[in-house]
Design a protein around this motif. Structure first.
Motif, PDB file in Angstrom:
ATOM      1  N   ILE A   1      17.903   0.243 -62.848  1.00 39.73           N
ATOM      2  CA  ILE A   1      16.987  -0.668 -62.161  1.00 39.73           C
ATOM      3  C   ILE A   1      16.486  -0.013 -60.873  1.00 39.73           C
ATOM      4  CG2 ILE A   1      16.780  -2.886 -61.006  1.00 39.73           C
ATOM      5  CD1 ILE A   1      18.801  -4.032 -62.936  1.00 39.73           C
ATOM      6  N   ALA A   2      17.392   0.628 -60.150  1.00 40.83           N
ATOM      7  CA  ALA A   2      16.994   1.301 -58.909  1.00 40.83           C
ATOM      8  C   ALA A   2      15.987   2.405 -59.185  1.00 40.83           C
ATOM      9  CB  ALA A   2      18.234   1.864 -58.203  1.00 40.83           C
TER      10      ALA A   2
ATOM     11  N   ARG B   1      27.985  -1.100 -66.365  1.00 40.07           N
ATOM     12  CA  ARG B   1      27.158  -1.990 -65.546  1.00 40.07           C
ATOM     13  C   ARG B   1      26.591  -1.239 -64.350  1.00 40.07           C
ATOM     14  NH1 ARG B   1      29.195  -4.463 -61.404  1.00 40.07           N
ATOM     15  NH2 ARG B   1      31.293  -4.517 -62.316  1.00 40.07           N
ATOM     16  N   ALA B   2      27.398  -0.365 -63.733  1.00 36.96           N
ATOM     17  CA  ALA B   2      26.909   0.422 -62.602  1.00 36.96           C
ATOM     18  C   ALA B   2      25.752   1.321 -63.025  1.00 36.96           C
ATOM     19  CB  ALA B   2      28.052   1.254 -62.014  1.00 36.96           C
ATOM     20  N   ALA B   3      25.855   1.898 -64.233  1.00 39.77           N
ATOM     21  CA  ALA B   3      24.764   2.734 -64.736  1.00 39.77           C
ATOM     22  C   ALA B   3      23.495   1.911 -64.950  1.00 39.77           C
ATOM     23  CB  ALA B   3      25.184   3.409 -66.045  1.00 39.77           C
ATOM     24  N   ALA B   4      23.650   0.677 -65.435  1.00 41.16           N
ATOM     25  CA  ALA B   4      22.489  -0.192 -65.644  1.00 41.16           C
ATOM     26  C   ALA B   4      21.853  -0.561 -64.301  1.00 41.16           C
ATOM     27  CB  ALA B   4      22.907  -1.453 -66.400  1.00 41.16           C
TER      28      ALA B   4
ATOM     29  N   LYS C   1      10.607  -1.920 -64.994  1.00 39.92           N
ATOM     30  CA  LYS C   1      11.613  -2.522 -64.118  1.00 39.92           C
ATOM     31  C   LYS C   1      12.189  -3.779 -64.767  1.00 39.92           C
ATOM     32  CE  LYS C   1      12.296  -4.703 -59.635  1.00 39.92           C
ATOM     33  NZ  LYS C   1      11.660  -5.149 -58.369  1.00 39.92           N
ATOM     34  N   GLN C   2      11.329  -4.614 -65.329  1.00 39.90           N
ATOM     35  CA  GLN C   2      11.804  -5.829 -65.990  1.00 39.90           C
ATOM     36  C   GLN C   2      12.687  -5.489 -67.191  1.00 39.90           C
ATOM     37  OE1 GLN C   2       8.047  -7.711 -66.787  1.00 39.90           O
ATOM     38  NE2 GLN C   2       7.965  -8.756 -64.803  1.00 39.90           N
ATOM     39  N   ALA C   3      12.316  -4.440 -67.926  1.00 43.57           N
ATOM     40  CA  ALA C   3      13.148  -4.000 -69.056  1.00 43.57           C
ATOM     41  C   ALA C   3      14.516  -3.544 -68.579  1.00 43.57           C
ATOM     42  CB  ALA C   3      12.448  -2.880 -69.819  1.00 43.57           C
ATOM     43  N   ALA C   4      14.551  -2.820 -67.457  1.00 46.90           N
ATOM     44  CA  ALA C   4      15.839  -2.372 -66.909  1.00 46.90           C
ATOM     45  C   ALA C   4      16.681  -3.557 -66.459  1.00 46.90           C
ATOM     46  CB  ALA C   4      15.601  -1.413 -65.740  1.00 46.90           C
TER      47      ALA C   4
ATOM     48  N   ARG D   1      14.139  11.555 -60.860  1.00 48.09           N
ATOM     49  CA  ARG D   1      15.559  11.817 -60.654  1.00 48.09           C
ATOM     50  C   ARG D   1      16.321  10.513 -60.584  1.00 48.09           C
ATOM     51  NH1 ARG D   1      13.561  15.747 -56.906  1.00 48.09           N
ATOM     52  NH2 ARG D   1      14.015  14.345 -55.173  1.00 48.09           N
ATOM     53  N   PRO D   2      17.499  10.431 -61.242  1.00 51.35           N
ATOM     54  CA  PRO D   2      18.291   9.201 -61.159  1.00 51.35           C
ATOM     55  C   PRO D   2      18.856   9.009 -59.773  1.00 51.35           C
ATOM     56  CG  PRO D   2      19.521  10.914 -62.305  1.00 51.35           C
ATOM     57  CD  PRO D   2      18.133  11.452 -62.090  1.00 51.35           C
ATOM     58  N   ALA D   3      18.967   7.763 -59.380  1.00 48.97           N
ATOM     59  CA  ALA D   3      19.548   7.451 -58.075  1.00 48.97           C
ATOM     60  C   ALA D   3      21.036   7.740 -58.088  1.00 48.97           C
ATOM     61  CB  ALA D   3      19.304   5.983 -57.720  1.00 48.97           C
ATOM     62  N   ALA D   4      21.541   8.289 -56.990  1.00 43.97           N
ATOM     63  CA  ALA D   4      22.978   8.603 -56.896  1.00 43.97           C
ATOM     64  C   ALA D   4      23.757   7.332 -56.651  1.00 43.97           C
ATOM     65  CB  ALA D   4      23.222   9.604 -55.769  1.00 43.97           C
ATOM     66  N   GLU D   5      24.909   7.278 -57.235  1.00 46.83           N
ATOM     67  CA  GLU D   5      25.780   6.101 -57.096  1.00 46.83           C
ATOM     68  C   GLU D   5      27.067   6.546 -56.437  1.00 46.83           C
ATOM     69  OE1 GLU D   5      26.833   2.130 -57.406  1.00 46.83           O
ATOM     70  OE2 GLU D   5      24.936   3.075 -57.919  1.00 46.83           O
ATOM     71  N   ASP D   6      27.280   6.085 -55.224  1.00 47.87           N
ATOM     72  CA  ASP D   6      28.477   6.458 -54.487  1.00 47.87           C
ATOM     73  C   ASP D   6      29.521   5.360 -54.623  1.00 47.87           C
ATOM     74  OD1 ASP D   6      27.265   8.785 -53.629  1.00 47.87           O
ATOM     75  OD2 ASP D   6      26.392   7.833 -51.858  1.00 47.87           O
ATOM     76  N   GLY D   7      30.743   5.782 -54.884  1.00 44.41           N
ATOM     77  CA  GLY D   7      31.825   4.817 -54.963  1.00 44.41           C
ATOM     78  C   GLY D   7      31.906   4.148 -56.305  1.00 44.41           C
TER      79      GLY D   7
END
Length: 457
Positions: free
Chosen positions: A76-77, A69-72, A141-144, A25-31
């Protein structure tokens, strides 16, 4: 007891499966994403500097780049989370009537065997951790991270593009306003000459034909003024689009015409330190993007190779099960280590590895092509700047001579030693020379902005 063990095993499997599913699951991004601090480029116009600052906060292209950038960062997360432990909990209940049995054929004879007992409740908490994944998780992770760096480079180039667009639109507006002032002056000169022609006609010095031609010249100058006013309005709209929001007051050109053009003599030419092409090779964000994406493709190839190696997963938990809703009497800790090895997949991972390596090489070739494109853009920007500077010199001399010629023509016409046609031609030449002067002066500004953009400033 057999039923309780089945339920306990079901919970352990559910905990492990839930942890694996959570890792997808993708990490949620608040704000909203935090925009990195930006520096307004050095400009010699305070209003332009204010417009650039406004564009940083309101231009939708910059906002879209920040979201990318926030999506990128979120990717990574996600990659990081797959390397850490997963904690989960679960409960299960099984309700059956006592005495349920079934007939089972054992050695050719049918026997009645009980399969379930009474109600059973179970609860469990567990922790799972990937112990070894063949290096695929680290490579992902390094690719991200490389993808994030590429997105940040693209974001910086987007900001530079917005800066260039705002500068060009601003100088286009100022040029259009200068042309509007030139057209307005042409109308005044035409009306002044028409009044002089009418005065001489009433005195019987010139024919009515001079008056008619003067009126035609006035109408032509008024049409040019209307076109120039429309050009200013269009340029203002283009500037608003470049900034991304409503424009502040104070954009109207309030200086008189004779206060605009003398600044052409004071214009300081742009001087670059070092070779412009080499500077562009070092600064252009596109080259950094291609290099980073090529590195990302190589890491993805490494991740695909790692999936062919053994995958080891460890799990620990605590399970309780009995006939109460909150089981507590029969409990025990559990631990497990699992090994999974997909040593043959019909060539799927090999194909993915080959694809990623080919993508990395493709990006390197694209990087070489981008260098050729950058060389062409820098060279073209330098030539445009030199051309505009040369045109400014000629246009300045031409406008001075045209103004003197018009002064002499009007004086000769007033004293009846010159013709009406000479005066009209001199006025038209003056208008054209001033228009060329305005174009050349602001073409220099635009060419300087283009050159800075071409070298990556």
């Amino acid at each position: 007891m057999f039923t309780k063990k089945i339920v306990m095993a079901f919970l352990i499997i559910s905990l492990t499966a839930g942890a694996a599913a959570a890792s997808q699951r993708p990490a949620a991004e608040d704000g909203a994403p935090q925009t990195p601090p930006v520096t307004v480029p050095a400009v010699d116009d305070a209003l332009l500097a204010a417009l650039l600052t406004t564009a940083y906060s309101n231009n939708p292209q910059i906002a879209a780049a920040a979201q990318k950038r926030a999506a990128a960062e979120a990717q990574i997360a996600q990659a990081q989370s797959k390397m850490g432990p997963r904690a989960s909990a679960g409960m299960a209940a099984l309700w059956q009537r006592d005495g349920i049995s079934t007939n089972v054929d054992i050695l050719g004879r049918s026997m009645n065997v009980p399969i379930l007992g009474s109600h059973t409740y179970a609860a469990a908490v567990g922790l799972t951790q990937v112990i070894y994944a063949g290096g695929s998780l680290t490579a992902n992770k390094q690719a991200a991270q490389l993808a994030r760096d590429a997105v940040e480079a693209q974001e910086r180039r987007t900001r530079q593009g917005v800066e260039n667009a705002v500068c060009r639109a601003y100088y286009a507006l100022r040029c259009a306003q200068a042309k509007e002032l030139v057209a307005a002056e042409a109308v005044e000169l035409s009306k002044s000459h028409m009044a002089q022609a009418e005065k001489l006609f009433k005195a019987g010095v010139v024919a009515k034909n001079d008056v008619l031609r003067s009126k035609v010249a006035v109408a032509s100058a008024e049409l040019d003024l209307i076109r120039a006013q429309n050009g200013s309005a269009v340029a203002l709209t283009a500037l608003r689009r470049a900034v991304g929001t409503d424009l502040p007051d104070g954009l109207a050109e309030t200086r008189p015409l004779d206060k605009i053009f003398p600044t052409a003599k004071e214009m300081t030419p742009l001087v670059l330190s070092g070779d412009a092409v080499q500077t562009a090779f070092a600064e252009r964000e596109e080259l950094k993007v291609y290099a980073l994406l090529s590195g990302q493709a190589e890491k993805l190839a490494r991740a695909a190779q790692g999936q062919l190696l053994p995958q080891i997963l460890g799990a620990v938990g605590y399970v309780a099960a009995d006939d109460k809703f909150f089981p507590s009497e029969q409990s025990e800790p559990v631990a497990a280590v699992g090994l999974y090895w997909n040593f043959y997949d019909s060539g799927e991972m090999h194909a993915k590895t080959t694809e990623a390596k080919a993508k990395a090489k493709e990006l390197l070739f694209m990087l070489d092509d981008m260098k050729n494109t950058i060389r062409m853009e820098v060279t073209q920007a330098e030539l445009n700047l030199k051309s505009a500077e040369s045109r400014l010199v000629v246009a300045t001399r031409q406008s001075n001579e045209a103004r003197e010629d018009y002064r002499i023509a009007t004086r000769r016409y007033t004293e009846s030693v010159g013709t009406n046609l000479d005066t009209l031609d001199a006025r038209l030449a003056l208008t054209n020379s001033l228009t060329e002067l305005a174009t050349a002066m602001y073409d220099i500004k635009s060419a300087e902005a283009d050159l800075r953009y071409a070298i990556g400033e």
